[in-house]
Design a protein around this motif. Structure first.
Motif, PDB file in Angstrom:
ATOM      1  N   GLU A  98      -9.054   5.676  -1.518  1.00  0.00           N
ATOM      2  CA  GLU A  98      -9.259   5.057  -0.202  1.00  0.00           C
ATOM      3  C   GLU A  98     -10.282   5.799   0.662  1.00  0.00           C
ATOM      4  O   GLU A  98     -11.120   5.170   1.297  1.00  0.00           O
ATOM      5  CB  GLU A  98      -7.904   5.017   0.530  1.00  0.00           C
TER       6      GLU A  98
ATOM      7  N   GLY B 106       0.824  -1.207   0.000  1.00  0.00           N
ATOM      8  CA  GLY B 106       0.000   0.000   0.000  1.00  0.00           C
ATOM      9  C   GLY B 106       0.856   1.253   0.000  1.00  0.00           C
ATOM     10  O   GLY B 106       1.764   1.430  -0.820  1.00  0.00           O
ATOM     11  N   THR B 107       0.551   2.115   0.938  1.00  0.00           N
ATOM     12  CA  THR B 107       1.277   3.379   1.042  1.00  0.00           C
ATOM     13  C   THR B 107       2.767   3.143   1.301  1.00  0.00           C
ATOM     14  O   THR B 107       3.623   3.833   0.747  1.00  0.00           O
ATOM     15  CB  THR B 107       0.632   4.229   2.159  1.00  0.00           C
TER      16      THR B 107
ATOM     17  N   SER C  14       2.920  -0.330  10.670  1.00  0.00           N
ATOM     18  CA  SER C  14       2.450  -1.165  11.782  1.00  0.00           C
ATOM     19  C   SER C  14       3.490  -2.188  12.221  1.00  0.00           C
ATOM     20  O   SER C  14       3.517  -2.599  13.378  1.00  0.00           O
ATOM     21  CB  SER C  14       1.187  -1.916  11.367  1.00  0.00           C
ATOM     22  N   GLY C  15       4.300  -2.619  11.276  1.00  0.00           N
ATOM     23  CA  GLY C  15       5.244  -3.701  11.576  1.00  0.00           C
ATOM     24  C   GLY C  15       4.550  -5.055  11.691  1.00  0.00           C
ATOM     25  O   GLY C  15       5.136  -6.017  12.175  1.00  0.00           O
TER      26      GLY C  15
ATOM     27  N   GLN D 130       8.559   7.869   6.517  1.00  0.00           N
ATOM     28  CA  GLN D 130       9.253   6.816   5.752  1.00  0.00           C
ATOM     29  C   GLN D 130      10.072   7.441   4.631  1.00  0.00           C
ATOM     30  O   GLN D 130      11.260   7.146   4.455  1.00  0.00           O
ATOM     31  CB  GLN D 130       8.229   5.855   5.126  1.00  0.00           C
TER      32      GLN D 130
ATOM     33  N   LYS E   2      -4.770   7.557  -1.920  1.00  0.00           N
ATOM     34  CA  LYS E   2      -5.503   8.232  -0.842  1.00  0.00           C
ATOM     35  C   LYS E   2      -6.896   8.663  -1.320  1.00  0.00           C
ATOM     36  O   LYS E   2      -7.876   8.571  -0.582  1.00  0.00           O
ATOM     37  CB  LYS E   2      -4.743   9.479  -0.362  1.00  0.00           C
TER      38      LYS E   2
ATOM     39  N   ALA F 288      -5.954   5.597   7.018  1.00  0.00           N
ATOM     40  CA  ALA F 288      -5.106   6.078   5.918  1.00  0.00           C
ATOM     41  C   ALA F 288      -3.796   6.619   6.490  1.00  0.00           C
ATOM     42  O   ALA F 288      -3.791   7.516   7.322  1.00  0.00           O
ATOM     43  CB  ALA F 288      -5.838   7.172   5.146  1.00  0.00           C
TER      44      ALA F 288
HETATM   45  C1  F6R Z   1      -3.186   3.415   3.002  1.00  0.00           C
HETATM   46  C2  F6R Z   1      -2.552   2.587   4.009  1.00  0.00           C
HETATM   47  C3  F6R Z   1      -2.219   1.186   3.658  1.00  0.00           C
HETATM   48  C4  F6R Z   1      -0.942   0.732   4.371  1.00  0.00           C
HETATM   49  C5  F6R Z   1      -0.663  -0.747   4.090  1.00  0.00           C
HETATM   50  C6  F6R Z   1       0.642  -1.197   4.716  1.00  0.00           C
HETATM   51  O1  F6R Z   1      -3.372   4.725   3.433  1.00  0.00           O
HETATM   52  O2  F6R Z   1      -2.350   3.010   5.118  1.00  0.00           O
HETATM   53  O3  F6R Z   1      -2.102   1.029   2.294  1.00  0.00           O
HETATM   54  O4  F6R Z   1       0.126   1.511   3.933  1.00  0.00           O
HETATM   55  O5  F6R Z   1      -1.703  -1.522   4.576  1.00  0.00           O
HETATM   56  O6  F6R Z   1       0.630  -1.016   6.093  1.00  0.00           O
HETATM   57  P1  F6R Z   1       1.950  -0.957   6.941  1.00  0.00           P
HETATM   58  O7  F6R Z   1       2.688   0.276   6.580  1.00  0.00           O
HETATM   59  O8  F6R Z   1       1.492  -0.951   8.356  1.00  0.00           O
HETATM   60  O9  F6R Z   1       2.745  -2.189   6.585  1.00  0.00           O
END
Ligand code: F6R
Length: 588
Positions: free
Chosen positions: A474, A295-296, A343-344, A401, A471, A393
């Motif tokens: 989403e 994703g992001t 989130s890790g 990052q 975004k 989001a």
């Molecule tokens: C979009 C968003 C998601 C996360 C994706 C990865 O705004 O937040 O696309 O970027 O689910 O999540 P993480 O960065 O926690 O691995």
């Protein structure tokens, strides 16, 4: 995905569980429920579909009077969004109630066996199998620890759960592949998917590993079920505060988190020099480096990859978390996998990490949540220092990052000081952009009712446009499409007709002249251009100004986040809780 919380202590459990559950709501909001022991030592369950406030208004969670309880907020995977499929689930004999985070892969087979043995199911979820399986295993084992161990050997997949026992009043907290953290308060304990849910009550925590079981009563006793023995674990102090996890006067977490970007970015750049140098050495010496994110976070990988190519002449290929397997043959013991995750806990990324490790690759990471699985799976890691990000989001975590990865690219090229100077210019511009939020809101009205929206950019501005596209889809629920400007003529120009809107990212770099050509191609077909640039060009129908700085494309990031945010609000959506989505995607 899904949030679980348990409480045991001297206070009434339901208000604490309710407050904590609301802080977990970002993990899923299809349905929710709570179970607590009442005065007659009976487990009482309340549940319903929809957001927590709505369910609470119907079932009155606070009418549960016990001092021990468990609760759940669901992101549906197995079984429709119905009251019957809401957690907690109880065993046939009413002895146990259970909430679960994860996916039980072999639930169909286990359920068939349990039904044959006379168990009665009330839902179509995978989760309900767990509580019946424990009940069944108890018949032979006569010992709950043994029964849970046996269950953990029979079950396949991710099954982190909290089990409330009527007889003992204990909560059994078991972790397998989804996060579980024990909060240690004064004469009280919490068990949760996320430490922010209990931060208001304690900042002392124990992070459980896979196959560990914590039994909560007046004490917290921990067993390593794989090793079959009791263990002692370190209690960590969390440096996040409960205030950081509130809206602090903002209407939405997302807006608050965008507005925090300047401050958070400063913290992001404030990395331990020794850790930074160690990572730079590893990346320099590696034969190959691959970024991995979803994703992001994947968009941050794309941006980083361009900077490493531009500044360091290195090819650090970005891989999408969910596509890792396609590229697994690229990994060996001379390869570094660089995982990027707020989130890790993202399952797609974790799967890639496991495979890469099995091939001897080194894993390093950039994460926000301390103690998260990805962080613990990494040989080296840097943290985003962004504080809790609550809105589904990702915004401030993304900018952090990008900033850290660009700083690393400069560091790898022995230009750390120069890089920091450029990045500080970016941070200063973030502050200015926040003051333009109302102006950006007004401009967003120009595209409010569009069916389709195009975003074009070249070079670094292309993945920046991709993040804007993500975004807008989403949270505003408008179909958007990001393109490298040069690609238009190969296909998408076919969709440009009078009135079609296009956001054009025109930083003052080597892409500018080509971008102007691409914009002309759109204008020639009647398209409307919202230009983001440090120069107000005649070809723009609408214009959002940028300051002339070295890293201009990065400055565009919060502008696009604000456009998405305002579009979401103007269209009557809740930007913090986009439909069908959840933060922390722990399913494949
Ligand atoms: C979009 C968003 C998601 C996360 C994706 C990865 O705004 O937040 O696309 O970027 O689910 O999540 P993480 O960065 O926690 O691995």
């Amino acid at each position: 995905m899904c949030g679980i919380i348990g409480y045991t202590g001297k206070q009434k459990a339901s208000p604490i569980l309710l407050a904590s559950l609301k802080r977990l709501e970002y993990r899923g909001y299809d349905s929710c429920g709570m179970a607590s022991l009442n005065g007659n030592n009976i487990i009482v369950v309340r549940k319903g579909t929809g957001r927590i406030e709505r369910v609470n208004a119907k079932v009155d969670f606070l009418s549960l009077t016990g001092k021990v309880g468990i609760a759940h907020t669901r992101w549906a995977t197995h079984g429709n969004v119905t009251m019957e499929n809401a957690h907690p689930f109880t065993s046939c004999d009413g002895e146990y109630a259970l909430v679960h985070n994860g996916i039980l892969e072999n639930y169909v087979e286990l359920k068939r066996q349990l039904v044959e043995k006379g168990h009665h199911f009330t839902s179509t979820t995978d989760t309900e199998v767990l509580v019946h399986l424990i009940e069944e295993n108890m018949k032979q084992a006569k010992d709950i620890i043994k029964a849970i161990k046996e269950t953990s050997e029979q079950a396949k997949g991710a099954f982190t759960f909290l089990l409330l026992s009527k007889k003992s009043g204990d909560i059994y907290c078991f972790r397998k592949d989804s996060p579980l953290i024990i909060g240690v308060g004064e004469n009280e304990f919490f068990a949760s998917s996320d430490m922010t849910s209990f931060l208001e009550y304690t900042n002392k925590a124990i992070i459980l590993e896979n196959y560990e079981l914590a039994i909560l009563n007046d004490e917290c006793t921990i067993y390593d079920l794989a090793a079959g023995k009791e263990i002692k674990k370190e209690i960590s102090t969390i440096d996040w505060t409960a205030e950081q996890a509130t809206k602090d006067g903002y209407p939405h977490f997302m807006l608050k988190e965008i507005f925090e970007e300047a401050e958070v970015s400063k913290q992001a750049l404030d990395q331990d020099p020794a850790k930074l140098a160690e990572l730079v050495t590893l990346l320099t010496q590696a034969k190959n480096v691959y970024f991995l994110g979803s994703g992001t976070s994947y968009r941050a990988c794309l941006i980083a990859s361009i900077y490493f190519a531009k500044l360091c002449h290195r090819n650090f290929m970005p891989i999408l978390g969910s596509e890792f397997k396609t590229y697994q043959n690229l990994f060996d013991n001379e390869t570094v996998l660089f995982a990027i995750s707020q989130s890790g806990e993202t399952a797609d990324v974790l799967e890639g990490i496991k495979i890469a490790k099995s091939k001897g690759a080194k894993v390093v990471s950039l994460v926000n949540v301390m103690g998260s699985t990805i962080m613990r799976e990494s040989e080296q890691f840097l943290t985003l220092n962004a504080g809790p990000e609550i809105a589904v989001a990702s915004t401030k975590a993304f900018t952090s990052q990008v900033l850290i990865l660009v700083m690393l690219a400069y560091a790898l090229n022995n230009q750390l000081a120069e890089g920091k100077e450029h990045l500080n210019e970016v941070i200063f511009q973030f502050e200015i952009i926040m003051k333009q939020s109302d102006f950006i809101k007004e401009l967003s009205k120009e595209v409010l009712n569009k069916q389709n929206l195009f975003l074009i950019g070249r070079g670094v501005a292309f993945p920046v446009a991709m993040e804007g596209e993500l975004k807008i889809k989403e949270i505003a629920y408008i179909h958007a499409d990001a393109l490298a400007g040069g690609e238009l003529k190969h296909h998408t120009l076919a969709l440009i007709e009078p009135g079609v809107s296009c956001i054009a990212l025109v930083p003052n770099d080597e892409t500018k002249d080509d971008m102007i050509n691409n914009i002309m191609q759109i204008k020639a077909r009647g398209g409307i251009i919202i230009g983001i640039s440090s120069e107000k060009l005649d070809i723009f129908d609408h214009y959002i100004p940028l300051a002339k700085v070295a890293l201009e494309p990065i400055v565009i990031i919060p502008i696009l986040q604000l456009i998405a945010y305002h579009l979401s609000i103007l269209r009557g959506n809740d930007p913090d809780f986009p439909r069908n989505l959840a933060k922390s995607v722990t399913v494949l």
